[in-house]
Scaffold this motif. Structure first.
Motif, PDB file in Angstrom:
ATOM      1  N   MET A   1       0.851  -1.171   0.000  1.00 48.70           N
ATOM      2  CA  MET A   1       0.000   0.000   0.000  1.00 48.70           C
ATOM      3  C   MET A   1       0.903   1.241   0.000  1.00 48.70           C
ATOM      4  O   MET A   1       1.828   1.324   0.788  1.00 48.70           O
ATOM      5  N   PRO A   2       0.605   2.232  -0.882  1.00 42.63           N
ATOM      6  CA  PRO A   2       1.456   3.424  -0.938  1.00 42.63           C
ATOM      7  C   PRO A   2       1.296   4.268   0.328  1.00 42.63           C
ATOM      8  O   PRO A   2       0.228   4.326   0.936  1.00 42.63           O
ATOM      9  N   LYS A   3       2.375   4.923   0.676  1.00 46.18           N
ATOM     10  CA  LYS A   3       2.383   5.761   1.868  1.00 46.18           C
ATOM     11  C   LYS A   3       1.689   7.090   1.572  1.00 46.18           C
ATOM     12  O   LYS A   3       1.926   7.706   0.531  1.00 46.18           O
ATOM     13  N   ALA A   4       0.814   7.524   2.469  1.00 46.83           N
ATOM     14  CA  ALA A   4       0.084   8.780   2.280  1.00 46.83           C
ATOM     15  C   ALA A   4       1.022   9.970   2.487  1.00 46.83           C
ATOM     16  O   ALA A   4       1.850   9.969   3.389  1.00 46.83           O
ATOM     17  N   GLN A   5       0.883  10.962   1.625  1.00 52.88           N
ATOM     18  CA  GLN A   5       1.699  12.169   1.738  1.00 52.88           C
ATOM     19  C   GLN A   5       0.943  13.219   2.546  1.00 52.88           C
ATOM     20  O   GLN A   5      -0.279  13.322   2.474  1.00 52.88           O
ATOM     21  N   ALA A   6       1.694  14.000   3.296  1.00 48.16           N
ATOM     22  CA  ALA A   6       1.082  15.070   4.090  1.00 48.16           C
ATOM     23  C   ALA A   6       0.660  16.215   3.165  1.00 48.16           C
ATOM     24  O   ALA A   6       1.365  16.560   2.225  1.00 48.16           O
ATOM     25  N   LEU A   7      -0.502  16.775   3.436  1.00 51.45           N
ATOM     26  CA  LEU A   7      -0.983  17.925   2.669  1.00 51.45           C
ATOM     27  C   LEU A   7      -0.346  19.193   3.211  1.00 51.45           C
ATOM     28  O   LEU A   7      -0.268  19.395   4.420  1.00 51.45           O
ATOM     29  N   THR A   8       0.071  20.048   2.314  1.00 51.41           N
ATOM     30  CA  THR A   8       0.644  21.327   2.736  1.00 51.41           C
ATOM     31  C   THR A   8      -0.272  22.447   2.286  1.00 51.41           C
ATOM     32  O   THR A   8      -0.898  22.371   1.236  1.00 51.41           O
ATOM     33  N   THR A   9      -0.345  23.465   3.084  1.00 51.14           N
ATOM     34  CA  THR A   9      -1.152  24.627   2.774  1.00 51.14           C
ATOM     35  C   THR A   9      -0.264  25.687   2.140  1.00 51.14           C
ATOM     36  O   THR A   9       0.790  26.003   2.695  1.00 51.14           O
ATOM     37  N   PRO A  10      -0.661  26.235   1.002  1.00 50.57           N
ATOM     38  CA  PRO A  10       0.171  27.267   0.388  1.00 50.57           C
ATOM     39  C   PRO A  10       0.166  28.531   1.234  1.00 50.57           C
ATOM     40  O   PRO A  10      -0.855  28.893   1.844  1.00 50.57           O
ATOM     41  N   ALA A  11       1.298  29.193   1.288  1.00 50.30           N
ATOM     42  CA  ALA A  11       1.412  30.434   2.067  1.00 50.30           C
ATOM     43  C   ALA A  11       0.733  31.567   1.311  1.00 50.30           C
ATOM     44  O   ALA A  11       0.938  31.748   0.114  1.00 50.30           O
ATOM     45  N   VAL A  12      -0.105  32.315   2.007  1.00 49.56           N
ATOM     46  CA  VAL A  12      -0.793  33.465   1.429  1.00 49.56           C
ATOM     47  C   VAL A  12      -0.363  34.689   2.216  1.00 49.56           C
ATOM     48  O   VAL A  12      -0.475  34.708   3.446  1.00 49.56           O
ATOM     49  N   SER A  13       0.105  35.698   1.510  1.00 46.30           N
ATOM     50  CA  SER A  13       0.564  36.899   2.205  1.00 46.30           C
ATOM     51  C   SER A  13      -0.623  37.690   2.752  1.00 46.30           C
ATOM     52  O   SER A  13      -1.734  37.636   2.220  1.00 46.30           O
ATOM     53  N   THR A  14      -0.387  38.427   3.799  1.00 46.37           N
ATOM     54  CA  THR A  14      -1.464  39.238   4.388  1.00 46.37           C
ATOM     55  C   THR A  14      -1.870  40.362   3.452  1.00 46.37           C
ATOM     56  O   THR A  14      -3.027  40.780   3.449  1.00 46.37           O
ATOM     57  N   THR A  15      -0.948  40.845   2.640  1.00 49.52           N
ATOM     58  CA  THR A  15      -1.287  41.889   1.667  1.00 49.52           C
ATOM     59  C   THR A  15      -2.273  41.355   0.638  1.00 49.52           C
ATOM     60  O   THR A  15      -3.255  42.022   0.305  1.00 49.52           O
ATOM     61  N   LEU A  16      -2.008  40.157   0.131  1.00 53.76           N
ATOM     62  CA  LEU A  16      -2.915  39.548  -0.833  1.00 53.76           C
ATOM     63  C   LEU A  16      -4.273  39.268  -0.198  1.00 53.76           C
ATOM     64  O   LEU A  16      -5.318  39.514  -0.814  1.00 53.76           O
ATOM     65  N   LEU A  17      -4.268  38.800   1.023  1.00 51.44           N
ATOM     66  CA  LEU A  17      -5.515  38.521   1.728  1.00 51.44           C
ATOM     67  C   LEU A  17      -6.318  39.799   1.958  1.00 51.44           C
ATOM     68  O   LEU A  17      -7.531  39.831   1.752  1.00 51.44           O
ATOM     69  N   ALA A  18      -5.650  40.874   2.367  1.00 50.59           N
ATOM     70  CA  ALA A  18      -6.338  42.151   2.587  1.00 50.59           C
ATOM     71  C   ALA A  18      -6.880  42.715   1.273  1.00 50.59           C
ATOM     72  O   ALA A  18      -7.996  43.254   1.230  1.00 50.59           O
ATOM     73  N   THR A  19      -6.110  42.600   0.210  1.00 47.15           N
ATOM     74  CA  THR A  19      -6.561  43.084  -1.096  1.00 47.15           C
ATOM     75  C   THR A  19      -7.780  42.305  -1.571  1.00 47.15           C
ATOM     76  O   THR A  19      -8.751  42.892  -2.058  1.00 47.15           O
ATOM     77  N   ALA A  20      -7.741  40.988  -1.423  1.00 49.21           N
ATOM     78  CA  ALA A  20      -8.872  40.163  -1.834  1.00 49.21           C
ATOM     79  C   ALA A  20     -10.114  40.461  -0.995  1.00 49.21           C
ATOM     80  O   ALA A  20     -11.230  40.522  -1.518  1.00 49.21           O
ATOM     81  N   ALA A  21      -9.934  40.665   0.308  1.00 46.72           N
ATOM     82  CA  ALA A  21     -11.069  40.989   1.179  1.00 46.72           C
ATOM     83  C   ALA A  21     -11.662  42.349   0.817  1.00 46.72           C
ATOM     84  O   ALA A  21     -12.886  42.518   0.790  1.00 46.72           O
TER      85      ALA A  21
END
Length: 64
Positions: free
Chosen positions: A1-21
């Motif tokens: 059985m293949p070994k499960a890989q850990a999921l990683t969350t992409p880094a989102v900058s606070t500037t991009l988050l504030a602009t999108a909001a």
């Protein structure tokens, strides 16, 4: 059985988050003004009211 890989969350900058909001907030306000306002919030006279009224017709939102 293949070994499960850990999921990683992409880094989102606070500037991009504030602009999108901010952009999302402006778009929601614009959608409210065009679709549901009926002159309650836009107290700038008949020009803006008629512009929003035409926008409702253009988008197919019932307004009569």
């Amino acid at each position: 059985m293949p070994k499960a890989q850990a999921l990683t969350t992409p880094a989102v900058s606070t500037t991009l988050l504030a602009t999108a909001a901010g952009f999302t907030g402006i778009m929601l306000l614009l959608a409210y003004l065009v679709a549901f306002d009926q002159g309650a919030l836009s107290q700038s006279g008949m020009y803006l009211h008629e512009l929003m009224h035409d926008g409702r017709h253009l988008l197919g939102v019932p307004c009569h």
